[in-house]
Enzyme design. Structure first.
Site, mmCIF file in Angstrom:
data_model
loop_
_atom_site.group_PDB
_atom_site.id
_atom_site.type_symbol
_atom_site.label_atom_id
_atom_site.label_comp_id
_atom_site.label_asym_id
_atom_site.label_seq_id
_atom_site.Cartn_x
_atom_site.Cartn_y
_atom_site.Cartn_z
ATOM 1 N N CYS A 294 -51.560 -65.570 -30.620
ATOM 2 C CA CYS A 294 -52.633 -64.572 -30.442
ATOM 3 C C CYS A 294 -53.061 -63.966 -31.774
ATOM 4 O O CYS A 294 -54.218 -63.601 -31.952
ATOM 5 C CB CYS A 294 -52.172 -63.439 -29.538
ATOM 6 S SG CYS A 294 -51.682 -63.942 -27.899
ATOM 7 N N HIS B 18 -54.237 -65.674 -20.489
ATOM 8 C CA HIS B 18 -54.942 -66.523 -21.458
ATOM 9 C C HIS B 18 -54.220 -67.872 -21.491
ATOM 10 O O HIS B 18 -52.983 -67.911 -21.420
ATOM 11 C CB HIS B 18 -54.830 -65.944 -22.884
ATOM 12 C CG HIS B 18 -55.917 -64.997 -23.279
ATOM 13 N ND1 HIS B 18 -55.701 -63.970 -24.180
ATOM 14 C CD2 HIS B 18 -57.233 -64.929 -22.941
ATOM 15 C CE1 HIS B 18 -56.836 -63.314 -24.370
ATOM 16 N NE2 HIS B 18 -57.778 -63.865 -23.635
HETATM 17 N N1 ARG Z 1 -54.219 -56.933 -25.459
HETATM 18 C C1 ARG Z 1 -54.905 -58.174 -25.698
HETATM 19 C C2 ARG Z 1 -55.719 -58.551 -24.465
HETATM 20 O O1 ARG Z 1 -55.237 -58.369 -23.374
HETATM 21 C C3 ARG Z 1 -53.954 -59.253 -26.050
HETATM 22 C C4 ARG Z 1 -54.602 -60.523 -26.467
HETATM 23 C C5 ARG Z 1 -53.639 -61.621 -26.713
HETATM 24 N N2 ARG Z 1 -54.262 -62.753 -27.285
HETATM 25 C C6 ARG Z 1 -54.096 -64.003 -26.902
HETATM 26 N N3 ARG Z 1 -54.628 -64.954 -27.626
HETATM 27 N N4 ARG Z 1 -53.464 -64.317 -25.787
HETATM 28 O O2 ARG Z 1 -56.824 -59.012 -24.564
#
Ligand code: ARG
Length: 273
Positions: free
Chosen positions: A266, A169
């Site tokens: 996150c 991300h």
């Molecule tokens: N386990 C989640 C995923 O892989 C974690 C999300 C993390 N969020 C972020 N904004 N990077 O989607």
């Protein structure tokens, strides 16, 4: 001489980790066989909320839903600029049901929600700088979604390609320091394709650059209010460089959430009115 940075109060939306767990693996950090300490996760999350409030920020909460262990990662469910809400459509089927819970929260709070047509993971990949929408792609949010975001907000969207699965991300590789049109960012260049690195260097010649260690300790998954930077305590080198530039690092440890591939940012959706 270091500059004195001025904070601006923010409104955040968060989700209590009542049902948080690592039950599937959709990024390289997730290991369903190694358990999460749920009590510790709760304490860490409460400490983040206390830190926000202690610095004058408003925190709203959305009710967590059973069976959605990643719902705590509020950032992924929307991006809000000028009171306009662009919702989410998750890449992983395991997370798809989160969107409607957040949409309902926004509707009850008086916002209209635009539902994307193509995969789009909110502020996970869409980072509002105050001037541009920096938009990540490569693992989750699609280029089609970037076009849709530009059309919806009428702000320039700058597409950036992510190349390292640890930084799946955009908000794991880059964060905004000031959130003003002339503001600055911090990022880890190697998380991006060569062309995207050049774009960032042109737009932000004065950016704070992070190392792989900073990024692997979730140092770039930080939230800044223009002065205080809520940051993972293990990202010491990055915190030092931010302090040299006049920012005030506020360490908040979310180690349990890193087991799911998430950190401070996150867990935090910013509602920009
Ligand atoms: N386990 C989640 C995923 O892989 C974690 C999300 C993390 N969020 C972020 N904004 N990077 O989607």
């Amino acid at each position: 001489m270091t500059v004195s940075r001025v904070p601006s109060p923010r409104r955040f939306l968060v989700c209590e980790p009542r049902h948080f767990a690592v039950q599937y693996a959709i990024n390289p950090w997730m290991r369903p066989d190694s358990p999460v300490d749920i009590d510790l996760a709760h304490e860490q999350w409460q400490a983040l909320i206390r830190a926000y409030r202690a610095h004058g920020h408003t925190v709203d909460t959305v009710e967590p839903a059973p069976g959605l262990p990643d719902m705590v990662f509020a950032a992924n469910s929307a991006v809000v600029v000028g009171g306009r809400v662009f919702g989410s459509l998750f890449h992983a089927p395991e997370r798809r049901a989160e969107s409607s819970h957040y949409d309902s929260w926004f509707k009850t709070a008086g916002f209209d929600v635009h539902r994307p047509e193509s995969v789009c993971e909110g502020e996970g990949d869409l980072v509002w700088t105050g001037r541009y929408m920096l938009a990540g792609t490569g693992f989750r949010t699609t280029r089609e979604a970037h076009r849709e975001v530009q059309e919806f907000f009428g702000h320039p969207v700058v597409s950036l390609t992510l190349v390292d699965p640890h930084f799946y991300h955009l908000d794991t590789a880059l964060f905004v320091l000031d959130g003003r049109p002339d503001g600055n960012i911090a990022y880890y260049p190697e998380a991006f394709s060569p062309g995207s690195r050049e774009v960032l260097a042109r737009l932000y010649p004065d950016a704070v650059l992070a190392t792989r260690d900073d990024a692997m300790t979730f140092g770039l998954n930080s939230v800044s209010d223009g002065r205080n930077v809520f940051i993972a305590p293990r990202a010491e080198a990055l915190a030092g460089r931010l302090a040299d530039r006049g920012y005030v690092p506020v360490p908040v440890d979310l180690s349990e959430f890193q087991k799911a591939g998430g950190g401070i940012k996150c867990c935090t959706q910013e509602i920009r009115s």
